[in-house]
Design a protein around this motif. Structure first.
Motif, PDB file in Angstrom:
ATOM      1  N   LEU A 158      -4.677  31.711  25.731  1.00  0.00           N
ATOM      2  CA  LEU A 158      -6.158  31.148  26.131  1.00  0.00           C
ATOM      3  C   LEU A 158      -6.888  32.143  24.921  1.00  0.00           C
ATOM      4  O   LEU A 158      -6.372  33.010  24.441  1.00  0.00           O
ATOM      5  N   PRO A 159      -7.989  32.054  24.957  1.00  0.00           N
ATOM      6  CA  PRO A 159      -9.058  32.814  23.971  1.00  0.00           C
ATOM      7  C   PRO A 159      -8.992  34.496  24.271  1.00  0.00           C
ATOM      8  O   PRO A 159      -8.975  34.695  25.601  1.00  0.00           O
ATOM      9  N   LEU A 160      -8.618  35.113  23.261  1.00  0.00           N
ATOM     10  CA  LEU A 160      -8.733  36.516  23.622  1.00  0.00           C
ATOM     11  C   LEU A 160     -10.060  36.999  23.836  1.00  0.00           C
ATOM     12  O   LEU A 160     -10.989  37.004  22.904  1.00  0.00           O
ATOM     13  N   GLU A 161     -10.497  37.558  24.987  1.00  0.00           N
ATOM     14  CA  GLU A 161     -11.967  38.235  25.090  1.00  0.00           C
ATOM     15  C   GLU A 161     -11.936  39.453  25.483  1.00  0.00           C
ATOM     16  O   GLU A 161     -11.077  39.965  26.366  1.00  0.00           O
TER      17      GLU A 161
ATOM     18  N   ALA B 199     -10.672  30.191  31.046  1.00  0.00           N
ATOM     19  CA  ALA B 199     -10.130  31.380  31.334  1.00  0.00           C
ATOM     20  C   ALA B 199      -9.868  32.148  30.122  1.00  0.00           C
ATOM     21  O   ALA B 199     -10.029  31.510  28.805  1.00  0.00           O
ATOM     22  N   SER B 200      -9.687  33.408  30.232  1.00  0.00           N
ATOM     23  CA  SER B 200      -9.411  34.154  28.810  1.00  0.00           C
ATOM     24  C   SER B 200      -7.799  34.810  29.020  1.00  0.00           C
ATOM     25  O   SER B 200      -7.237  34.781  30.065  1.00  0.00           O
ATOM     26  N   GLN B 201      -7.392  35.219  27.779  1.00  0.00           N
ATOM     27  CA  GLN B 201      -5.979  35.609  27.782  1.00  0.00           C
ATOM     28  C   GLN B 201      -5.772  36.773  28.407  1.00  0.00           C
ATOM     29  O   GLN B 201      -6.370  37.796  28.295  1.00  0.00           O
ATOM     30  N   ARG B 202      -4.640  36.742  29.182  1.00  0.00           N
ATOM     31  CA  ARG B 202      -4.166  37.939  30.096  1.00  0.00           C
ATOM     32  C   ARG B 202      -3.434  38.856  29.017  1.00  0.00           C
ATOM     33  O   ARG B 202      -2.720  38.128  28.014  1.00  0.00           O
TER      34      ARG B 202
END
Lengths: 478, 95, 486
Positions: free
Chosen positions: A279-282, B58-61
């Motif tokens: 997923l996008p790194l936020e 969602a964002s990266q865990r």
């Protein structure tokens, strides 16, 4: 025609994490082949990547240290190509939105000025495995232990104008990543390596020339040689009326030349697209602030402080801050030497550096610790021993005979400062050399050195030279 | 967009995918049909629409930096077509 | 015994009416007796199933049981199973014995469920008819000359013939719902991220989601309960508490707002299917639900968008199949290029190759913006349609497939026509929503499925609506002719 060289560097720094960027396998160097390649690293069917937090913190550290933007949102993408050391058939990297964007670094040039080099970006990606070409009956062996090791690829602007500048920049990055403790900088093991984009253009021309990319250069010396070779090659081509072909070349250290890479002959179409497994790194402000709080004093700031606080030249301060270990050693030495900055600098860069160099040791492997060296320097500054005797004591400390005080005591090297005792020695010397005393009194004042030497001989070098001089002059006038 | 035999060859090479020469025409026809079907997408105006790579916002865990894997080379290489001395073997690679 | 519900089977095991071993033997016997006609299994794991059954019997003695302890199930051959071949319906993985379990496999093992074997499927889940399998097509138990749907055709057919009470599946564009409809069973695909994808061989990573097949919604709820949940090994798995699906089943439907998207009832829909679904809607209104017409304006673009996104992702996902570390490797490769080209050329079937080619093309230089990026933009429009619809209704209802099961070979030569059999299911995957198919009648001898689409993480509501409907209908209890013997 006069030519200008244009160079951009892509530096690959392996991040010093315990585990890999997307898996829980160890990153330790030197294990038997494929024993540190887990299912994720091997790209077995169905397994999935999960991002290592430390990798992100390290990238953010680098971004903050180079005045870059640490992106609030960055994206991992797949770079698709087939190669046996790339198990999944794609490398997970960052493409359109890297985690570190647009920063800069200042390098010192030989003429004493400094130059600002732009850092276009730094992105996170996974390293590939290794192909072993030793003969397995004409086949190649693949070791995937390195596959998945985290890399920070640091891309400079094409701001470098000579091999020398390229080396200065690469060294500066090398120093920085070690200060930040994000990369061990070990170039033999490939932890720190670079690709160089090299082109030439006629002086005054604005448009860049066609560039060649030289792959996988793993020493400062090779960077310099590879670039110089490549520049000459390109100039020769252009002056001979030919053109430079845009291609990937390999530096052959044995032949000291670059040659085209056969495996990269065809133009690659990497088909980058966002990796749907990640997923996008936020990163929020709290994360970035927490990383900022862990930043150590950086090399430039430390150099300026050393120069100011200890009265060192900019050059000396630069040498002492070239590595975090050396700078730490120096500062601890100063502390143990009672604040004697200049004296500490002279000894660390002189006697100690020379001795380490002779034995090929790193500062971290010095048998003389900052406490031991500082203890020795204290005895110089308080007059217990002379600088000359100190060298003798240093050798004994190096040999493991104990600390300075123990050695001075045991060997009886303590400087004689008792003027009565010195006066007695002087009187003895003068009495034993009546002829020279006559000549001196007759005007041959350069004989003073002879008397000093004799006194030192009698006192085995322990007499305080200043005191000896003073007493000699007084007695010779009598 | 229609795909010809040559394009099939070029894409197949990019994908390292063996496609019989005799099948190129057939694939070219299939691919052309699929692509012209896909071109319905052009009927909608998407200017200003952010591409959606992922169904959930969602964002990266992040995972703690811990070594959790042990050496399983023996099991992994038991299913490999060709290994020697712990290495996977492939035809000679020329750099 | 083979027609009992999971709760009846579980009660029987608990009371000692029969043992897990006896129950397992019963279903193994059915597989051995009937699967020759269906080809729904690619691997039967008789020995390990009996060992697992005996272990389950032990668990009943100690009392540490779950609702699935001792319950036999079939596992789609896309989930890695340690020590058991995981072929994904492909020659490429015909020799692949996974050295690890998928998270779903592990969870079902931990629950004490008994795996009887692995089910046939379209190669790498690419297909809507189960005809692309390396192991040959699966046949529909309602008509052996027709397809069971795909890609989870083996799981759907096996549950329809009650070769197992439960089966797992995966759904990338309808691969659970469409075969469930064509075989007359209940199938649910949860919200993207609800079930871990770890160890589930990827087709299109942003669309793939695992789910459950069963005779009824109540049974499917139990299987899904055991499969679902957060998994730290899957970055796309969602860390969110798991609802108790069985507890949600009995909720009252009064006041429930059901949306009927006009785009899903238009041209191309078989009239028999339309009539069956209309009758089901009637039943739901009798249960107190309110029906509302809605619109999903970009629905028609879901199939074309899907046939860019899914092949693009698969072209990259399947690159790891290169003949080096596992799987098929061609004989005597001349050089490295030859090793890749022939291993992949010989290991993959025609449909997989088509999709790899399409995906490679869509991502290649010069075409990325026109195809991939465009499709991802349309994907957002499709998702936004659903978000808007769910501000007005609780559940969306439609046919699952435009027609009942088609004949084997009927669409095999025409990929686009084949792709359109997923026209009502694909948008759900693009949006990442939960969806299910519920038996809703027959056209002649062939089952019809009704699709229910829920808002994000609303699986419980879908199961609730399906369960309430199944309390007033008996389509889900029908058994195809020829599978009656115990």
């Amino acid at each position: 025609m006069a030519w200008e060289t244009v160079i951009g560097l892509e530096i690959h720094a392996q991040l010093a994490t315990r585990s890999k960027i997307f898996s829980g396998a160890s990153t330790a160097y030197g294990a038997p082949p494929n024993t540190q390649a887990c299912a994720v690293d091997l790209g077995l069917p169905g397994v999935l990547p999960v991002l290592n937090a430390e990798v992100v913190r390290m990238a953010a550290k680098f971004g903050l240290a180079t005045h870059s933007t640490v992106a609030r949102r960055s994206v991992f993408a797949r770079k698709n190509y087939f190669y046996p050391d790339l198990p999944k058939g794609y490398q997970i990297s960052q493409f359109e939105l890297p985690v570190v964007q647009s920063g800069h670094l200042d390098i010192d040039l030989e003429d004493g000025t400094s130059k600002r080099i732009g850092i276009t970006r730094a992105h996170l990606e996974e390293d590939a495995g290794k192909s072993l070409h030793e003969d397995f009956h004409g086949e190649t062996g693949i070791d995937l232990n390195r596959a998945g090791t985290p890399l920070l690829e640091i891309v400079s602007e094409p701001d470098l104008r000579s091999a020398g500048e390229a080396v200065a920049y690469m060294k500066k990055i090398h120093t920085l990543v070690r200060y930040l403790e994000i990369c061990d900088g070990n170039m033999q093991e490939g932890s720190f390596r670079c690709d160089a984009n090299v082109s030439v253009r006629p002086v005054g021309q604005e448009a860049y020339g066609t560039r060649a990319e030289i792959k996988n250069i793993n020493s400062f010396r090779f960077v310099e040689r590879a670039i110089n070779f490549e520049v000459e090659r390109q100039i020769e081509l252009l002056e001979g009326g030919a053109t430079v072909v845009q291609e990937t070349r390999l530096y052959d250290a044995d032949r000291q030349e670059t040659r085209p890479m056969r495996s990269k002959e065809e133009a690659n179409d990497y088909r980058y697209f966002p990796d749907p497994d990640l997923l996008p790194l936020e990163l929020d402000a709290a994360f970035i602030d927490a990383v900022a709080a862990t930043l150590p004093e950086l090399p430039d700031a430390r150099r300026d402080r050393f120069s100011h606080d200890y009265g060192l030249s900019r050059y000396d301060a630069g040498v002492l801050t070239a590595s975090r270990e050396l700078a730490d050693f120096f500062e601890q030495t100063v502390e143990n030497a009672g604040g004697e900055g200049k004296l500490s600098a002279n000894w660390v860069m002189g006697e100690l550096a020379g001795r380490l160099n002779k034995e090929g040791r790193e500062i971290t492997a010095s048998p003389v610790s900052p406490a031991l060296l500082g203890g020795l320097l204290r005895r110089i500054s308080d007059g217990t021993i002379s600088g000359k005797i100190a060298k003798q004591v240093f050798e004994a400390i190096w040999a493991g005979e104990g600390d300075a005080d123990t050695i001075i005591e045991r060997k009886g090297l303590k400087q004689i400062t008792d003027s009565g005792a010195i006066e007695q020695s002087v009187r003895d010397v003068l009495a034993a050399n009546p002829g020279q005393v006559e000549q001196y009194k007759g005007g041959q004042e350069k004989l003073l050195g002879f008397f000093v030497g004799q006194v030192m001989k009698v006192t085995q070098g322990k007499a305080n030279p200043g005191e000896v001089n003073k007493i000699l002059k007084r007695l010779l006038l009598e | 967009m229609s795909v010809d035999k040559e394009a099939v060859g070029r894409i197949a090479h990019l994908a390292r995918l063996g496609v019989e020469e005799t099948e190129h025409d057939n694939y070219a026809r299939n691919l052309s049909a699929i692509l012209s079907f896909v071109e319905q997408l052009d009927s909608v105006d998407t200017s200003g629409v952010a591409p959606m790579a992922h169904p959930l916002d969602a964002s990266q865990r992040l995972r703690p930096d811990e070594v959790t894997e042990t050496d399983r080379r023996e099991q992994f290489q038991a299913i490999a077509p060709r290994v020697e001395a712990g290495l996977y073997l492939v035809p000679k690679v020329i750099e | 015994m083979f027609q009992k519900t999971i709760s009846e089977l579980s009660a029987g095991l608990r009371s000692g009416e029969f043992s897990c071993e006896e129950l397992t033997e019963c279903f193994l016997a059915r597989v051995e007796r009937y699967d020759g006609q269906l080809n729904s299994l690619v691997t039967l794991t008789r020995d390990s199933a009996l060992a697992a059954a005996r272990a389950a019997d032990q668990r009943f003695k100690t009392g540490e049981v779950t609702p699935l302890t001792g319950i036999p199930y079939l596992h789609k051959d896309i989930f890695c199973t340690e020590g058991v071949r995981t072929s994904c319906g492909s020659r490429m993985l015909d020799n692949f014995i996974a050295p690890y379990d998928a998270t779903v496999t592990q969870k079902l093992k931990d629950a004490g469920a008994v795996m009887l074997g692995k089910t046939n499927m379209d190669e790498f889940a690419m297909g809507s008819s189960n005809e692309t399998s390396f192991y040959g097509p699966v046949r529909n138990p309602w008509d052996r000359e027709r397809v069971p749907g795909g890609s989870s055709g083996g799981s759907a057919a096996a549950v329809a013939a009650r070769l197992a009470p439960l089966a797992t599946g995966t759904d990338t564009g309808g691969s659970i719902r469409q075969p469930a409809a064509l075989c007359g069973v209940t199938g649910i695909k949860p919200t993207y991220g609800r079930v871990s994808r770890y160890g589930m061989i990827a087709f299109a990573s942003s669309l793939d989601q695992a789910g459950a097949f069963a005779a009824s919604a109540a049974d499917a709820a139990r299987l899904l309960q055991a499969m679902a949940g957060y998994d730290p090994r899957d970055s796309t798995s969602i860390d969110r508490p798991l609802e108790d699906y069985s507890a949600a089943l009995e909720e009252d439907l009064r006041g429930l707002k059901i949306g009927l998207p006009k785009e899903y009832f238009g041209a191309g829909l078989d009239t028999g299917v339309a009539d069956a679904v209309a009758a089901a809607v009637q039943s739901l209104t009798h249960l107190g639900a309110e029906v509302k017409d809605i619109s999903l304006p970009n629905a028609a673009l879901s199939v074309p968008a899907y046939y860019v996104v899914a092949p693009a992702e698969c072209s990259s996902n399947l690159s790891r199949m290169d003949g080096v570390r596992f799987g098929y490797r061609c004989d005597n490769p001349r050089d490295l290029e030859d090793l890749y080209v022939r291993s992949r050329g010989e290991g993959f079937g025609a449909e997989v190759k088509r999709r790899i080619l399409i995906g490679t093309y869509a991502l290649s230089a010069g075409y990325y913006d026109a195809y991939y990026l465009k499709a991802q933009q349309v994907r957002r429009l499709i998702r936004d349609d659903f978000v808007r619809a769910f501000s007005e209704v609780d559940v969306i209802l439609s046919p699952t497939a435009p027609a009942p099961a088609f004949r084997l070979g009927e669409k095999a030569d025409d990929p686009v026509t084949m792709y359109l059999s997923d026209i009502y299911t694909i948008a759900v995957n693009l949006a990442g929503l939960p969806g299910m198919s519920v038996p809703a009648g027959f056209v002649g001898n062939l089952p019809v499925g009704m699709q229910l689409i829920g808002n994000y993480f609303d699986e419980g509501r879908l199961l609730n609506v399906a369960h309430r409907y199944q309390q007033v209908s008996d389509w889900h209890r029908q058994l195809p002719v020829g599978f009656e013997a115990v």
